[in-house]
Design a protein around this motif. Sequence first.
Motif, short mmCIF file in Angstrom:
data_model
loop_
_atom_site.label_atom_id
_atom_site.label_comp_id
_atom_site.label_asym_id
_atom_site.label_seq_id
_atom_site.Cartn_x
_atom_site.Cartn_y
_atom_site.Cartn_z
N GLY A 107 4.98 -1.32 26.94
CA GLY A 107 4.56 -0.76 28.22
C GLY A 107 3.85 0.56 28.02
O GLY A 107 4.23 1.34 27.14
N ARG A 157 4.70 -4.62 34.06
CA ARG A 157 4.70 -5.46 32.86
C ARG A 157 6.04 -6.19 32.77
O ARG A 157 6.10 -7.38 32.54
CB ARG A 157 4.48 -4.57 31.64
CG ARG A 157 4.49 -5.29 30.31
CD ARG A 157 4.32 -4.25 29.19
NE ARG A 157 4.46 -4.87 27.88
CZ ARG A 157 3.43 -5.38 27.20
NH1 ARG A 157 2.20 -5.34 27.69
NH2 ARG A 157 3.63 -5.91 26.01
N TRP A 158 7.12 -5.45 32.97
CA TRP A 158 8.45 -6.05 33.07
C TRP A 158 9.34 -5.07 33.81
O TRP A 158 9.03 -3.88 33.89
CB TRP A 158 9.04 -6.41 31.70
CG TRP A 158 9.12 -5.29 30.68
CD1 TRP A 158 8.13 -4.92 29.80
CD2 TRP A 158 10.22 -4.40 30.44
NE1 TRP A 158 8.56 -3.87 29.03
CE2 TRP A 158 9.84 -3.53 29.39
CE3 TRP A 158 11.49 -4.27 31.00
CZ2 TRP A 158 10.67 -2.53 28.91
CZ3 TRP A 158 12.33 -3.26 30.50
CH2 TRP A 158 11.92 -2.41 29.47
N ASP A 160 1.73 -1.42 32.77
CA ASP A 160 0.51 -1.32 31.97
C ASP A 160 -0.58 -0.74 32.85
O ASP A 160 -0.74 -1.14 34.02
CB ASP A 160 0.09 -2.71 31.46
CG ASP A 160 0.90 -3.10 30.23
OD1 ASP A 160 1.43 -2.19 29.55
OD2 ASP A 160 1.02 -4.30 29.97
N GLU A 203 7.61 -10.52 26.76
CA GLU A 203 7.67 -10.23 28.20
C GLU A 203 8.70 -9.17 28.57
O GLU A 203 8.77 -8.75 29.72
CB GLU A 203 7.89 -11.51 29.01
CG GLU A 203 9.18 -12.25 28.75
CD GLU A 203 9.05 -13.37 27.72
OE1 GLU A 203 8.24 -13.23 26.77
OE2 GLU A 203 9.75 -14.39 27.86
#
Length: 376
Positions: free
Chosen positions: A134, A166-167, A28, A130
């Motif tokens: 993105g 973000r992940w 992000d 989660e």
Amino acid sequence: AAAYDFHGVHQAGITTPAQDRLHFAAFDVSDTLDRTGLVELLTDWTDAAARLTQGLEVEDGGAVGGSDVAPPADTGEALGLPAAGLTITFGFGPTLFTDAAGVDRFGLAARRPPALEALPRFQGDALKPEWTGGDLCVQACADDPQVAVHAIRNLSRIAFGRASLRWSQLGFGRTSSTSTAQSTPRNLFGFKDGTANVKAEEREALAEHVWVDDGDEPAWLAGGSYLVARKIRMVIESWDRVQLGEQERLVGRTKGEGAPLSGGTESTAPDFEAEGATGAPLIPTDAHVRLAHASANGGVRMLRRGYNFVDGNDELGRLDAGLFFLSFQRSPEQFVTVQRSLAADALNEYLKHVGSAIFAVPGGIRPGEHVGQALF
Ligand code: HEM
């Protein structure tokens, strides 16, 4: 492979022969960044990626050649390792153009590809925020996991204060071949995966199904593609109690050879009309390959480039395992069409889609340019 070209007509990491390892990251962008800052970030990432993919450090002498009283410019864990076939592929998510609150942070809203939207909800989706979405993505693939992780780690470090993770997902054991020169690997169900994939050698199929064409909208995305990522949990403990013949009917291919149940070898085209002695189709009507095949989807194909994952285990002692599905297509509509057709897939009993993201992958980068230069 030693090292793949970073520059070219298309970004590397799409038709490049699928490497063994993956580190995929969604970022992000910080709300404090403006358009100029975003371009600077993309320029810094491009410069670093051009070096990393050639087996170089982020900077010459980056790990240990710098000042004693400053943190090293390169984190160092890839010192002495070769490029290991590293490719770094960048993508732009829908929220880069208009964020969740509808704000046009970078003056890009009017340039958003109309088709670049969050994917619709599909039947059976159990998405976790989660592992979803993105603003930007970076796909790092290599034949050495340390090299792939080093790439994502250093790009994250370069982005510090400008974009944050973000992940991210580690993958092993490619579940696709993207070249006819590669043997077909297996996914965690034990089946060959990638047999009927669009391959690098199929130039016409790539032009039709994978690359955004010069005549497509928007022009800045020409030579690029759309990347769909789906984190798919496999309920492998249940799967492992299914009889072999039933496993093969769920997929529509044999487990050993990977041949269609209508007969032949791995490379034989499936015959969906073929019937057995009882008059039932040899490839069941709810088999995965029937529903995923172009003939069930108006001729649509895609280039799959996913990886297996095992992220430890859950509290019930089951492996947290699955397939990190990645596909490249000329339009997101291709994925949507096939995924909707798969609503009737018999495999679904053993699958759970827990993460999802879509990105526009700009075309190749020329020396001196940054990724996505034509967008700005
Ligand atoms: C084919 C497994 C998810 C699209 C196959 C094959 C296997 C397989 C074993 C046959 C070999 C091959 O041609 O590659 C799986 C598993 C999945 C999964 C275990 C989930 C964990 C998906 C998803 C899509 C998809 C989400 C797209 C929406 C396809 C396509 C083919 C295929 C297009 C080729 C069909 C053909 O033309 O014959 N898959 N797949 N798969 N799969 Fe999947």
